[in-house]
Design a protein around this motif. Structure first.
Motif, mmCIF file in Angstrom:
data_model
loop_
_atom_site.group_PDB
_atom_site.id
_atom_site.type_symbol
_atom_site.label_atom_id
_atom_site.label_comp_id
_atom_site.label_asym_id
_atom_site.label_seq_id
_atom_site.Cartn_x
_atom_site.Cartn_y
_atom_site.Cartn_z
ATOM 1 N N PHE A 1 -32.119 51.330 -36.510
ATOM 2 C CA PHE A 1 -31.359 51.936 -35.421
ATOM 3 C C PHE A 1 -29.865 51.645 -35.561
ATOM 4 O O PHE A 1 -29.026 52.541 -35.433
ATOM 5 N N SER A 2 -29.504 50.385 -35.837
ATOM 6 C CA SER A 2 -28.084 50.026 -35.912
ATOM 7 C C SER A 2 -27.370 50.761 -37.042
ATOM 8 O O SER A 2 -26.179 51.042 -36.948
ATOM 9 N N LYS A 3 -28.114 51.105 -38.100
ATOM 10 C CA LYS A 3 -27.504 51.809 -39.229
ATOM 11 C C LYS A 3 -27.392 53.309 -38.996
ATOM 12 O O LYS A 3 -26.530 53.965 -39.588
ATOM 13 N N THR A 4 -28.273 53.858 -38.167
ATOM 14 C CA THR A 4 -28.368 55.323 -38.097
ATOM 15 C C THR A 4 -27.928 55.952 -36.781
ATOM 16 O O THR A 4 -27.732 57.162 -36.718
ATOM 17 N N MET B 1 -31.383 58.642 -27.163
ATOM 18 C CA MET B 1 -32.191 57.950 -26.154
ATOM 19 C C MET B 1 -33.604 57.669 -26.670
ATOM 20 O O MET B 1 -34.167 56.592 -26.426
ATOM 21 N N GLN B 2 -34.172 58.604 -27.394
ATOM 22 C CA GLN B 2 -35.509 58.394 -27.957
ATOM 23 C C GLN B 2 -35.493 57.297 -29.018
ATOM 24 O O GLN B 2 -36.415 56.476 -29.090
ATOM 25 N N ASN B 3 -34.443 57.271 -29.829
ATOM 26 C CA ASN B 3 -34.334 56.243 -30.860
ATOM 27 C C ASN B 3 -34.106 54.862 -30.256
ATOM 28 O O ASN B 3 -34.564 53.860 -30.804
ATOM 29 N N GLN C 1 -35.382 53.884 -27.400
ATOM 30 C CA GLN C 1 -36.714 53.480 -26.930
ATOM 31 C C GLN C 1 -37.601 53.018 -28.081
ATOM 32 O O GLN C 1 -38.306 52.005 -27.980
ATOM 33 N N ASN C 2 -37.570 53.733 -29.208
ATOM 34 C CA ASN C 2 -38.368 53.339 -30.372
ATOM 35 C C ASN C 2 -37.926 51.983 -30.908
ATOM 36 O O ASN C 2 -38.753 51.140 -31.279
ATOM 37 N N ALA C 3 -36.590 51.774 -30.956
ATOM 38 C CA ALA C 3 -36.058 50.506 -31.471
ATOM 39 C C ALA C 3 -36.437 49.348 -30.556
ATOM 40 O O ALA C 3 -36.792 48.258 -31.027
ATOM 41 N N ILE C 4 -36.348 49.561 -29.234
ATOM 42 C CA ILE C 4 -36.749 48.522 -28.266
ATOM 43 C C ILE C 4 -38.204 48.132 -28.498
ATOM 44 O O ILE C 4 -38.557 46.947 -28.547
ATOM 45 N N PHE D 1 -35.099 53.947 -19.754
ATOM 46 C CA PHE D 1 -34.341 54.829 -20.644
ATOM 47 C C PHE D 1 -34.873 56.262 -20.600
ATOM 48 O O PHE D 1 -34.110 57.218 -20.755
ATOM 49 N N SER D 2 -36.158 56.395 -20.360
ATOM 50 C CA SER D 2 -36.722 57.731 -20.194
ATOM 51 C C SER D 2 -36.141 58.407 -18.956
ATOM 52 O O SER D 2 -35.830 59.600 -18.965
ATOM 53 N N THR D 3 -35.958 57.623 -17.873
ATOM 54 C CA THR D 3 -35.333 58.135 -16.647
ATOM 55 C C THR D 3 -33.877 58.504 -16.892
ATOM 56 O O THR D 3 -33.406 59.566 -16.471
ATOM 57 N N LEU D 4 -33.161 57.617 -17.590
ATOM 58 C CA LEU D 4 -31.752 57.876 -17.893
ATOM 59 C C LEU D 4 -31.594 59.119 -18.765
ATOM 60 O O LEU D 4 -30.578 59.818 -18.684
ATOM 61 N N GLN D 5 -32.594 59.397 -19.586
ATOM 62 C CA GLN D 5 -32.547 60.554 -20.469
ATOM 63 C C GLN D 5 -32.428 61.857 -19.680
ATOM 64 O O GLN D 5 -31.877 62.846 -20.169
ATOM 65 N N GLU D 6 -32.906 61.834 -18.440
ATOM 66 C CA GLU D 6 -32.862 63.039 -17.597
ATOM 67 C C GLU D 6 -31.556 63.145 -16.811
ATOM 68 O O GLU D 6 -31.377 64.102 -16.059
ATOM 69 N N ASN D 7 -30.650 62.174 -16.975
ATOM 70 C CA ASN D 7 -29.373 62.208 -16.262
ATOM 71 C C ASN D 7 -28.457 63.255 -16.900
ATOM 72 O O ASN D 7 -27.930 63.061 -17.994
#
Length: 418
Positions: A220-223, A234-236, A238-241, A262-268
């Motif tokens: 995640f930190s590289k990409t 946002m999906q990445n 969640q996957n990294a967490i 983060f799923s909730t924030l994704q809808e902001n």
């Protein structure tokens, strides 16, 4: 004071260095590099910045020699230098064709770099504006004798300490000394910007801690800087967490709770509408935390709970339900005093049954490491430190704090002290 000097002073302050000799090397102002023959020769070859000059044009500019705001050299890497060009107005940051070096910061920085790269690896930094709230920053890496430069995307709109530019180029972990002023400024700015887009008080600490946890996933930190949409970022996250917390034996129910935020924030929609890479975008928050706050948490000699201090400053400016959270950070001098009073050492086991963000555990870990050999250090990380925390936000901050410090199993438990 000439107006451009405000930008120059801001640059030196943010880089945490001064004109002349520093512990990493030397800062030369206004092209005054007579002590370094090779750089002097190249700046004379460049000449004064012309009004117009294409990047592939290496003919000399005006009379005399080029005078960048700063040229920075390193004692332990004599083949790499930093060149800095400043403009007082963000309107003078970059021209459309990058061909007006006399009038624009980016154009000027690249003009210097194309000559200097004939003998050096060049990190070219273009800075416009007179305060951190309105500045624009772009950074480029032009390797020795390469035909074209690359853009350092992660260093967008942020000024780093000179050594950290080197570490960023090499892909290494950044470290920086603890700075309460920088923590406070970053916390206040982030709090205010998140309030603008209606992020709730309950979600704010989990947003901050979640990003810091995600940054411990190397992929995640590289990409993340190359991801092309808000939804993908946002999906990445969640996957990294999930990847990081599974490795730390965190219960799946807690992982899912953090991911759900983060799923909730994704809808902001307000957040989603800010273009990636722009000020206040999701990638801006990730970069600020990765390059400003996380390096303080990683700082080898620090016993300070930088994340706890950051969060304390963060909630201090909360209105509404934030004012009733009742969260008080244990001061650093108290955690130090209690660890000394209890004679905490490599043979101790430390339990904090109301651990908050982990202030006591961070200080205790530092005391326990002092006389420990590598095997003992590893045992301390895995078996020496335990915390219990009931508050969702603080629990997430605590596990982020310990994971970032490579504590092994992150023995932080979600629950009440009874």
């Amino acid at each position: 004071m000439a107006i451009e000097q405000y930008t120059e002073n801001l640059t030196m302050k943010e880089m945490n260095c001064s004109i002349g000799k520093n512990d990493f090397g030397y800062v030369f102002p206004q092209g005054d590099v007579s002590k370094v023959d090779k750089i002097e020769k190249l700046l004379k070859q460049a000449g004064g910045k012309p009004k117009e000059c294409d990047l592939d044009d290496y003919s000399k500019g005006g009379n005399g020699k080029a005078k960048p705001e700063f040229v920075i050299t390193f004692d332990d890497d004599i083949n790499t230098i930093i060149v800095v060009e400043c403009k007082n107005s963000v309107k003078k940051h970059q021209s459309e064709g990058l061909n007006k070096p006399n009038g624009y910061a980016v154009d000027g920085a690249l003009y210097y770099a194309k000559f200097l790269k004939q003998e050096y690896n060049v990190i070219a930094v273009a800075i416009s504006g007179t305060s951190t709230s309105n500045m624009k920053v772009d950074t480029f890496y032009w390797q020795y004798r390469m035909e074209m430069y690359s853009k350092m995307i992660k260093a967008k709109d942020i000024i780093l300490e000179p050594k950290n530019y080197l570490e960023l180029v090499k892909g290494n972990k950044l470290q920086k000394a603890y700075s309460l002023d920088e923590i406070r400024t970053t916390a206040i700015d982030m709090h205010n910007y998140l309030r603008e887009i209606k992020i709730t008080e309950a979600h704010k600490p989990i947003f901050i801690a979640g990003i810091l946890i995600a940054l411990n996933d190397s992929d995640f930190s590289k990409t993340y800087a190359a991801l092309t949409s808000y939804k993908l970022v946002m999906q990445n996250i969640q996957n990294a967490i999930e990847n990081v917390l599974k490795e730390s034996d965190i219960k799946s129910s807690r992982i899912n709770y953090i991911k759900q935020v983060f799923s909730t924030l994704q809808e902001n929609t307000k957040f989603a509408d800010i273009p990636l890479g722009h000020f206040k975008s999701i990638t801006w928050y990730i970069e600020q935390l990765e390059l400003k706050i996380k390096p303080m948490m990683d700082y080898a000699d620090s016993t300070v709970d930088a994340l706890g201090v950051f969060y304390h400053e963060f909630i201090k400016y909360s209105g509404g339900d934030g004012s009733g959270l009742g969260i008080v950070l244990t001061p650093q001098h108290l955690t130090e005093f209690m660890c000394e009073l209890a004679n905490v050492n490599k043979n101790s086991r430390v339990v904090d049954i109301c651990c908050g963000s982990g202030s006591f555990l961070v200080t205790a870990m530092s005391h326990m490491f002092k006389d420990a050999n590598p095997d003992e250090v590893e045992n301390i990380r895995k078996n020496g430190l335990y915390g219990v925390e009931f508050d969702d936000g603080l629990y997430t901050l605590a596990i982020a704090n310990m994971i970032i410090r490579k504590d092994g199993k992150s023995n932080i438990y979600k629950g009440g002290l009874f």
